[in-house]
Motif scaffolding. Structure first.
Motif, PDB file in Angstrom:
ATOM      1  N   VAL A  34      32.588 -63.665 -41.298  1.00 24.78           N
ATOM      2  CA  VAL A  34      32.893 -63.267 -42.670  1.00 24.78           C
ATOM      3  C   VAL A  34      33.994 -64.112 -43.303  1.00 24.78           C
ATOM      4  N   LEU A 105      29.671 -74.110 -28.197  1.00 29.83           N
ATOM      5  CA  LEU A 105      29.661 -73.399 -26.912  1.00 29.83           C
ATOM      6  C   LEU A 105      28.355 -72.632 -26.772  1.00 29.83           C
ATOM      7  N   ASP A 216      36.771 -68.460 -32.451  1.00 29.84           N
ATOM      8  CA  ASP A 216      37.403 -67.883 -33.644  1.00 29.84           C
ATOM      9  C   ASP A 216      38.886 -67.572 -33.435  1.00 29.84           C
TER      10      ASP A 216
HETATM   11  N1  LIG Z   1      32.230 -73.244 -31.038  1.00 28.00           N
HETATM   12  C1  LIG Z   1      31.131 -72.521 -31.310  1.00 28.00           C
HETATM   13  N2  LIG Z   1      30.037 -72.637 -30.536  1.00 28.00           N
HETATM   14  C2  LIG Z   1      28.908 -71.947 -30.828  1.00 28.00           C
HETATM   15  N3  LIG Z   1      28.773 -71.128 -31.880  1.00 28.00           N
HETATM   16  C3  LIG Z   1      29.828 -70.966 -32.695  1.00 28.00           C
HETATM   17  C4  LIG Z   1      31.069 -71.645 -32.457  1.00 28.00           C
HETATM   18  N4  LIG Z   1      31.928 -71.303 -33.442  1.00 28.00           N
HETATM   19  C5  LIG Z   1      31.271 -70.448 -34.248  1.00 28.00           C
HETATM   20  N5  LIG Z   1      30.007 -70.243 -33.818  1.00 28.00           N
HETATM   21  C6  LIG Z   1      28.979 -69.425 -34.461  1.00 28.00           C
HETATM   22  O1  LIG Z   1      29.382 -69.159 -35.788  1.00 28.00           O
HETATM   23  C7  LIG Z   1      29.550 -67.743 -35.987  1.00 28.00           C
HETATM   24  C8  LIG Z   1      30.723 -67.491 -36.895  1.00 28.00           C
HETATM   25  O2  LIG Z   1      31.895 -68.060 -36.340  1.00 28.00           O
HETATM   26  P1  LIG Z   1      33.320 -67.362 -36.485  1.00 28.00           P
HETATM   27  O3  LIG Z   1      33.320 -66.029 -35.802  1.00 28.00           O
HETATM   28  O4  LIG Z   1      34.348 -68.349 -36.070  1.00 28.00           O
HETATM   29  O5  LIG Z   1      33.345 -67.189 -38.060  1.00 28.00           O
HETATM   30  P2  LIG Z   1      34.315 -66.482 -39.028  1.00 28.00           P
HETATM   31  O6  LIG Z   1      33.791 -66.699 -40.389  1.00 28.00           O
HETATM   32  O7  LIG Z   1      35.715 -66.917 -38.745  1.00 28.00           O
HETATM   33  O8  LIG Z   1      34.040 -64.995 -38.650  1.00 28.00           O
HETATM   34  P3  LIG Z   1      34.796 -63.648 -38.234  1.00 28.00           P
HETATM   35  O9  LIG Z   1      36.262 -63.872 -38.387  1.00 28.00           O
HETATM   36  O10 LIG Z   1      34.198 -62.681 -39.132  1.00 28.00           O
HETATM   37  O11 LIG Z   1      34.387 -63.374 -36.791  1.00 28.00           O
HETATM   38  C9  LIG Z   1      29.683 -67.168 -34.598  1.00 28.00           C
HETATM   39  O12 LIG Z   1      29.232 -65.835 -34.498  1.00 28.00           O
HETATM   40  C10 LIG Z   1      28.789 -68.096 -33.787  1.00 28.00           C
HETATM   41  O13 LIG Z   1      27.447 -67.708 -33.933  1.00 28.00           O
END
Ligand SMILES: Nc1ncnc2c1ncn2[C@@H]1O[C@H](COP(=O)(O)OP(=O)(O)OP(=O)(O)O)[C@@H](O)[C@H]1O
Ligand SMILES: N[C@@H](CCO)C(=O)O
Length: 326
Positions: A34, A105, A216
């Motif tokens: 999000v 990952l 994250d």
């Molecule tokens: N290094 C990674 N390897 C594989 N998939 C990833 C990676 N980083 C992010 N993702 C994918 O992207 C999605 C969103 O990433 P992330 O949780 O960092 O987003 P965000 O917008 O900061 O979300 P939130 O804070 O709501 O969890 C993850 O659920 C995953 O599917």
């Protein structure tokens, strides 16, 4: 859906040429998350995650987050590694936003983690705390006790739209937590948002599952180590019907303690820390609930889930409620 910023093909191509990652084959927006815009970037050499940092991330803090991931990955923690451009810089700019590419990952996350996942999480968290101990960066937790009242004041006038009991309950809870928040517990590098969607698992040959990645790190900060456990008691140990699962808590805490023992004061403080953690997510969810414009593509998270969790912790008389001997 978390793709706030669309990246045109020509801008992506010139951005990718600043790296030694091969030729871009595809770049697909990732629906989950999000906070930021995330893309799965495939090149003829491999898979990467491209992130464009959005509203809640302060660009000045990005070197801390990227430096931390680099530090932890270099010590063998399964977490994303920032990929530097040809000039050595990992933090760049794309479509007017700060942007970075990190390693991809493998693994899946579990929306309904089982007890064995909670044990694996406990061990992985302890490992992260130990490996983060010699990280030189420091970042105060802006969403700890001092940050809760301003958030509450921002939602207070409209809190009744969510639930009539919300404002009075939060007002009393804030008074109590501000007066009794611990200041003498061990402090270190914590993740501060280690929800199930940020922990990936892969199968093992023995038929079980192992943690294959923690992602994250954009709320990571310097704070009470046991507060990370308190966040996970909330995020991992309640069932979807709201019931607390003491077995999950016992396994998570037990696995953590094998790698990093918890002191008596840390154990005794767990119910209070868990109340603070529940309040933190109640407040940010309530803020987002009231401030996400109608028609936004992001699915809002339910603040009342955390009101119920807060009430559970309020009813405990000690850490025995988490399935452990005090
Ligand atoms: N290094 C990674 N390897 C594989 N998939 C990833 C990676 N980083 C992010 N993702 C994918 O992207 C999605 C969103 O990433 P992330 O949780 O960092 O987003 P965000 O917008 O900061 O979300 P939130 O804070 O709501 O969890 C993850 O659920 C995953 O599917
Ligand atoms: N993990 C947070 C959202 C992202 O920070 C929550 O569930 O409220």
């Amino acid at each position: 859906m978390a793709v706030y910023t669309e990246v045109p093909d020509d801008e992506l191509d010139s951005f990718a040429r600043e790296y030694d990652i091969g030729r871009v084959v595809s770049c697909k927006g990732i629906a989950e998350g999000v906070e930021n815009s995330n893309y799965l970037l495939q090149t003829d050499r491999g898979s990467y995650i491209l992130t464009l940092y959005e509203k809640r991330v302060d660009p000045a803090e990005l070197p801390f987050f990227l430096g931390l991931m680099e530090h932890l990955a270099a010590r063998g923690l399964a977490c994303p590694t920032p990929i530097p451009g040809r000039d050595g810089r990992a933090l760049r700019s794309l479509c007017g936003r700060p942007a970075a590419i990190v390693s991809f990952l493998a693994g899946v996350w579990h929306a309904r983690p089982r007890p064995e996942h909670c044990a694996a999480l406990g061990e992985a968290m302890a490992e992260m705390h130990l490996k983060g101990a010699d990280f030189g960066g420091r970042r105060p937790n802006s969403l700890s006790v001092a940050g809760w009242r301003p958030l509450f004041e921002a939602i207070r006038p409209r809190a009744g739209q969510i639930d009539p009991s919300l404002a009075p309950l939060v007002a009393d809870e804030l008074d109590l937590l501000e007066a009794s928040w611990p200041s003498d517990l061990p402090v270190g590098l914590i993740h501060a948002d280690l929800f199930p969607d940020n922990v990936f698992f892969l199968p093992t040959d023995a038929g079980g599952e192992r943690v294959s990645g923690l992602i994250d790190f954009y709320f990571a900060c310097t704070d009470i180590l046991a507060y990370d456990l308190a966040i996970c008691l909330n995020a991992w140990c309640f069932e979807t019907d709201g019931a607390f699962n003491a077995t999950k808590a016992r396994l998570m805490l037990g696995a953590y303690r094998k790698r990093r023992p918890l002191s008596e004061p840390e154990l005794a403080a767990l119910p209070l820390l868990a109340r603070g953690a529940a309040l933190r997510f109640l407040l940010t969810r309530a803020y987002d609930w009231l401030n996400t414009p109608a028609g936004a593509l992001v699915k809002r998270k339910d603040p009342l889930e955390y009101l119920r969790k807060l009430r559970f912790h309020q009813g405990l008389t000690g850490p025995g409620g988490y399935g452990i001997a005090p």
